[in-house]
Design a protein around this motif. Sequence first.
Motif, PDB file in Angstrom:
ATOM      1  N   GLY A 199      -5.764  -1.445  -1.220  1.00 22.32           N
ATOM      2  CA  GLY A 199      -6.737  -0.509  -1.768  1.00 22.32           C
ATOM      3  C   GLY A 199      -6.045   0.650  -2.466  1.00 22.32           C
ATOM      4  N   VAL A 200      -6.403   0.861  -3.735  1.00 22.30           N
ATOM      5  CA  VAL A 200      -5.767   1.915  -4.529  1.00 22.30           C
ATOM      6  C   VAL A 200      -6.840   2.785  -5.164  1.00 22.30           C
ATOM      7  CG1 VAL A 200      -4.143   2.435  -6.386  1.00 22.30           C
ATOM      8  CG2 VAL A 200      -3.873   0.339  -5.065  1.00 22.30           C
ATOM      9  N   ARG A 201      -6.679   4.083  -5.046  1.00 19.41           N
ATOM     10  CA  ARG A 201      -7.605   4.999  -5.710  1.00 19.41           C
ATOM     11  C   ARG A 201      -7.237   5.099  -7.187  1.00 19.41           C
ATOM     12  NH1 ARG A 201      -7.852  10.507  -2.483  1.00 19.41           N
ATOM     13  NH2 ARG A 201      -9.373  10.920  -4.138  1.00 19.41           N
ATOM     14  N   PRO A 202      -8.224   5.106  -8.070  1.00 20.53           N
ATOM     15  CA  PRO A 202      -7.925   5.204  -9.509  1.00 20.53           C
ATOM     16  C   PRO A 202      -7.088   6.434  -9.868  1.00 20.53           C
ATOM     17  CG  PRO A 202     -10.225   4.621  -9.159  1.00 20.53           C
ATOM     18  CD  PRO A 202      -9.659   4.955  -7.811  1.00 20.53           C
ATOM     19  N   GLN A 203      -7.297   7.539  -9.151  1.00 24.09           N
ATOM     20  CA  GLN A 203      -6.546   8.755  -9.445  1.00 24.09           C
ATOM     21  C   GLN A 203      -5.062   8.567  -9.168  1.00 24.09           C
ATOM     22  OE1 GLN A 203      -7.812  11.297 -10.947  1.00 24.09           O
ATOM     23  NE2 GLN A 203      -6.043  12.656 -10.918  1.00 24.09           N
ATOM     24  N   GLU A 204      -4.735   7.753  -8.169  1.00 26.17           N
ATOM     25  CA  GLU A 204      -3.334   7.468  -7.879  1.00 26.17           C
ATOM     26  C   GLU A 204      -2.692   6.693  -9.020  1.00 26.17           C
ATOM     27  OE1 GLU A 204      -3.289   7.258  -2.991  1.00 26.17           O
ATOM     28  OE2 GLU A 204      -3.671   5.425  -4.140  1.00 26.17           O
ATOM     29  N   LEU A 205      -3.422   5.712  -9.540  1.00 30.62           N
ATOM     30  CA  LEU A 205      -2.910   4.943 -10.680  1.00 30.62           C
ATOM     31  C   LEU A 205      -2.775   5.827 -11.917  1.00 30.62           C
ATOM     32  CD1 LEU A 205      -4.914   1.602 -10.314  1.00 30.62           C
ATOM     33  CD2 LEU A 205      -2.563   2.057  -9.629  1.00 30.62           C
ATOM     34  N   GLN A 227       0.830  -1.198   0.000  1.00 33.65           N
ATOM     35  CA  GLN A 227       0.000   0.000   0.000  1.00 33.65           C
ATOM     36  C   GLN A 227       0.871   1.256   0.000  1.00 33.65           C
ATOM     37  OE1 GLN A 227      -3.858   0.077   0.671  1.00 33.65           O
ATOM     38  NE2 GLN A 227      -3.228   1.867  -0.510  1.00 33.65           N
ATOM     39  N   ALA A 228       1.881   1.251   0.852  1.00 34.15           N
ATOM     40  CA  ALA A 228       2.779   2.400   0.935  1.00 34.15           C
ATOM     41  C   ALA A 228       3.568   2.580  -0.362  1.00 34.15           C
ATOM     42  CB  ALA A 228       3.733   2.230   2.113  1.00 34.15           C
TER      43      ALA A 228
END
Length: 307
Positions: free
Chosen positions: A153-159, A7-8
């Motif tokens: 958990g990953v936000r789409p904006q981060e990707l 996650q980090a």
Amino acid sequence: MVVALLQALISGLAVGGAYALVALGFSITFTTTKTLNFSHGEFVSAGAFVGMSALFLVLGKPFDSTTFGDAIPGAGAQLFALVAALGVMGFLGWLLYVLGVRPFAGRPGMAWVMSTLGFGVILQSVGLAIWGPKPVVVPAPVGDTVIRMLGVGVRPQELLTLGVAVVVMFGFDRVMNRTMVGKAMRAVAQNGNVASLMGINTHAMMIGAFVVSSALAGLSGFLLAPIAQASLFMGLTVGLKGFSGAMIGGLSNPRGCVIGGFLLGVLESMVNLWQAQWREVAVFALVILVLAFRPTGLFGRSTVEKV
């Protein structure tokens, strides 16, 4: 523990992508003109607010609104906002070079440092007069639904931020090494006088450097706004971290600057797993350590001559 590290790592790479775009902007102006835009952070904030204002206009709201309410901009509106942010910030980069850098080029002293700082103060003051100091929540162009992968958990904006940073990195690298424009920019960076004698328009190359650098700052702000909220003060931290990444990687090496930005983002995120209050200490301790043993940065080149 493994999930937390993953996650980090992903979060760090996403934020590092924004730092990398800013660091690349610093490298472009430094290698081409031997100057730096010390208001680069304010350009990041301005890019976020220009994109936000463009979204408001498409939605039929006043451009100086400070809330989207229940309105969700579509893909076309987001694309228009992106183009507006890049275009306006590119224009401001041209304006900064013409008014704040070129008049002092070649003169003794570093008057351009104060002129670029002053330009940033003007940008922030205008922004405060229009939108005020309150942060604004900006809808993400790819939604806010968290994506789960291997328990992370990953936000789409981060990707999206990570993906755009990687694409820009490889695209810029290809332009610099495979096109005539890139070769001309490298020639100006190596020796502007010789490049001019070879028929290269050094003035146009320098303008282009500031335009591209400012557009990258605007892109960084546009991508970060949905993650961290749009704030006129967000650019100070992002600009400082981007410059730190450039110093770690080496201002004279665009690839190194990008790597330095990603490295800084991951370091921040990893330290957050331990104790968040030590994050800034770790970041700037790394900068000092690198510069103490490698003044040109980890990947910097010391052979670039002064233009």
